[in-house]
Design a protein around this motif. Structure first.
Motif, short mmCIF file in Angstrom:
data_model
loop_
_atom_site.label_atom_id
_atom_site.label_comp_id
_atom_site.label_asym_id
_atom_site.label_seq_id
_atom_site.Cartn_x
_atom_site.Cartn_y
_atom_site.Cartn_z
N THR A 164 -7.18 -2.97 -2.14
CA THR A 164 -6.43 -3.48 -0.99
C THR A 164 -6.81 -2.81 0.31
O THR A 164 -6.09 -2.92 1.30
N ARG A 165 -7.95 -2.12 0.32
CA ARG A 165 -8.37 -1.45 1.55
C ARG A 165 -8.70 -2.48 2.62
O ARG A 165 -9.11 -3.61 2.31
N PRO A 166 -8.53 -2.11 3.88
CA PRO A 166 -8.84 -3.05 4.97
C PRO A 166 -10.35 -3.33 5.00
O PRO A 166 -11.17 -2.46 4.68
N ARG A 225 -13.99 -3.78 6.39
CA ARG A 225 -14.77 -3.13 7.45
C ARG A 225 -15.44 -4.20 8.28
O ARG A 225 -16.01 -5.14 7.77
N ARG A 249 0.83 -1.20 0.00
CA ARG A 249 0.00 0.00 0.00
C ARG A 249 0.87 1.26 0.00
O ARG A 249 0.50 2.27 -0.60
N LEU A 268 -5.29 0.85 -4.47
CA LEU A 268 -5.55 1.20 -3.07
C LEU A 268 -6.96 0.82 -2.66
O LEU A 268 -7.19 0.33 -1.55
N TRP A 269 -7.93 1.01 -3.55
CA TRP A 269 -9.31 0.66 -3.23
C TRP A 269 -9.47 -0.86 -3.07
O TRP A 269 -10.15 -1.32 -2.16
N SER A 319 -3.16 3.27 -9.53
CA SER A 319 -2.81 3.24 -8.11
C SER A 319 -4.03 3.47 -7.23
O SER A 319 -4.15 2.88 -6.16
N TRP A 352 0.55 4.35 -2.57
CA TRP A 352 0.40 5.75 -2.15
C TRP A 352 1.48 6.61 -2.79
O TRP A 352 1.22 7.74 -3.20
#
Length: 58
Positions: A51-53, A55, A2, A48-49, A44, A6
């Motif tokens: 590989t987001r954690p 919820r 990540r 990032l979307w 990118s 970024w």
């Protein structure tokens, strides 16, 4: 991973701003450079979307 995404996102925003304002490119060269930085930016952002954690709603 990540962190790299970024970094790519930030670098592509700066590069796109530079291409469109300071580089002095014209015609097809500017279009190619702008599209290239835009592809990196979108790629990118999607990375990032994806590989987001996860919820966890209680």
């Amino acid at each position: 991973m990540r962190f790299v995404l970024w970094l790519l996102l930030a670098a592509s925003v700066v590069a796109n701003a530079c291409v469109n304002t300071f580089a002095g490119l014209t015609g097809a060269t500017q279009i190619t450079a702008s599209v290239g930085t835009g592809v990196v930016l979108l790629g990118s952002a999607v990375g990032l979307w994806l590989t987001r954690p996860a919820r966890t709603d209680a």
